[in-house]
Design an enzyme around this catalytic site. Structure first.
Site, mmCIF file in Angstrom:
data_model
loop_
_atom_site.group_PDB
_atom_site.id
_atom_site.type_symbol
_atom_site.label_atom_id
_atom_site.label_comp_id
_atom_site.label_asym_id
_atom_site.label_seq_id
_atom_site.Cartn_x
_atom_site.Cartn_y
_atom_site.Cartn_z
ATOM 1 N N ARG A 115 43.153 38.415 46.855
ATOM 2 C CA ARG A 115 43.579 39.669 46.219
ATOM 3 C C ARG A 115 44.305 40.592 47.197
ATOM 4 O O ARG A 115 45.191 41.354 46.808
ATOM 5 C CB ARG A 115 42.359 40.375 45.616
ATOM 6 C CG ARG A 115 42.687 41.575 44.717
ATOM 7 C CD ARG A 115 41.424 42.062 44.022
ATOM 8 N NE ARG A 115 41.679 43.147 43.061
ATOM 9 C CZ ARG A 115 41.330 44.415 43.239
ATOM 10 N NH1 ARG A 115 40.695 44.772 44.353
ATOM 11 N NH2 ARG A 115 41.590 45.321 42.319
ATOM 12 N N ILE B 24 46.477 47.514 40.049
ATOM 13 C CA ILE B 24 45.858 46.186 39.958
ATOM 14 C C ILE B 24 44.450 46.433 39.427
ATOM 15 O O ILE B 24 43.707 47.272 39.959
ATOM 16 C CB ILE B 24 45.844 45.475 41.336
ATOM 17 C CG1 ILE B 24 45.149 44.112 41.232
ATOM 18 C CG2 ILE B 24 45.195 46.328 42.413
ATOM 19 C CD1 ILE B 24 45.237 43.291 42.531
ATOM 20 N N SER B 25 44.090 45.754 38.344
ATOM 21 C CA SER B 25 42.805 45.997 37.690
ATOM 22 C C SER B 25 41.647 45.624 38.602
ATOM 23 O O SER B 25 41.771 44.768 39.484
ATOM 24 C CB SER B 25 42.703 45.189 36.390
ATOM 25 O OG SER B 25 43.665 45.608 35.454
ATOM 26 N N GLN B 26 40.496 46.264 38.361
ATOM 27 C CA GLN B 26 39.309 45.943 39.151
ATOM 28 C C GLN B 26 38.919 44.493 38.911
ATOM 29 O O GLN B 26 39.134 43.943 37.820
ATOM 30 C CB GLN B 26 38.163 46.884 38.793
ATOM 31 C CG GLN B 26 37.621 46.698 37.388
ATOM 32 C CD GLN B 26 36.593 47.753 37.014
ATOM 33 O OE1 GLN B 26 36.918 48.736 36.369
ATOM 34 N NE2 GLN B 26 35.351 47.520 37.412
ATOM 35 N N PRO B 27 38.358 43.819 39.910
ATOM 36 C CA PRO B 27 38.008 42.403 39.774
ATOM 37 C C PRO B 27 37.157 42.083 38.556
ATOM 38 O O PRO B 27 37.379 41.057 37.895
ATOM 39 C CB PRO B 27 37.274 42.101 41.082
ATOM 40 C CG PRO B 27 37.892 43.034 42.067
ATOM 41 C CD PRO B 27 38.138 44.301 41.292
#
Length: 218
Positions: free
Chosen positions: A42, A68-71
């Site tokens: 990431r 970028i979206s959270q994992p």
């Protein structure tokens, strides 16, 4: 020569493994999804200054007002998409930095990903090329229109919050397919639409927070 993305310290493979274990604790059960989350680096998809936060469970800025979206959200949406009847073709609406496309590429035979912001798409293309990922097809376009020439899709994931479900995307969803999408403006929630022979079924999931899904190209 293949580039080494193992990293050190906060960008190491061990750090990614810890993230995958955290995701397991948060309820992600599909081992192929957990493996993909543990494999994709990431940190290379975000600015170097933020690399130390790459594996925190937070959304991070990637420029142009996008994130970028959270994992957890990535893993949650990918896991639900991977539960479709087939794992042949998936459409991602909102390429962003390319991270989610890289995860999807480990689970689906072909990934189509459309992005309206040209400079973000160019950067994502370079990152995916560096990772030697060859099964992602990137498109510069308005996500509301989908990718008609790639349809039907076994899964469709929207990486931005829609105000309504685009009809074009419903038409591009295969029988047995699933579409995951955030919807709403201030009060948003994730939903899933499944397509069956007899029609569509919609399921309401958890509350989420995404950037808005916009029209046109940039």
């Amino acid at each position: 020569m293949k580039q080494d993305f193992s990293g050190i310290g906060m960008t190491s493979a061990r750090t990614r493994a810890r993230m995958a274990e955290r995701l397991r604790g948060q309820g992600i059960r599909d081992t192929s999804v957990l493996a993909a989350m543990g494999e994709v680096p990431r940190h290379i998809f975000i600015d170097e200054a933020l690399a130390h936060r790459a594996y925190d469970d937070v959304a991070l800025p990637i420029g142009h007002g996008q994130t970028i979206s959270q994992p957890y959200i990535v893993a949650r949406m990918v896991e639900l998409a991977a539960g479709a009847a087939r794992r042949e073709r998936v459409l991602e609406v909102g390429t962003g930095c390319g991270y989610q496309a890289a995860v999807l590429a480990r689970l689906f035979k072909v990934v189509y990903s459309v992005e309206r912001i040209g400079s973000l798409l160019d950067r994502a293309r370079l990152q995916l090329r560096d990772l030697r990922i060859s099964n992602v097809r990137l498109r510069h376009g308005d996500g509301h229109n989908g990718v008609p020439d790639g349809a039907p899709f076994d899964a469709i994931i929207l990486a931005a919050a829609a105000t309504h479900v685009p009809q074009a995307l419903l038409e591009q969803l295969a029988i047995g397919g699933r579409m995951l999408f955030p919807i709403g403006v201030n009060d948003q929630e994730m939903r899933m639409i499944e397509r069956f022979e007899e029609g569509f079924q919609e399921t309401r999931l958890e509350k989420v927070r995404f950037v808005p899904m916009l029209t046109g190209l940039a």
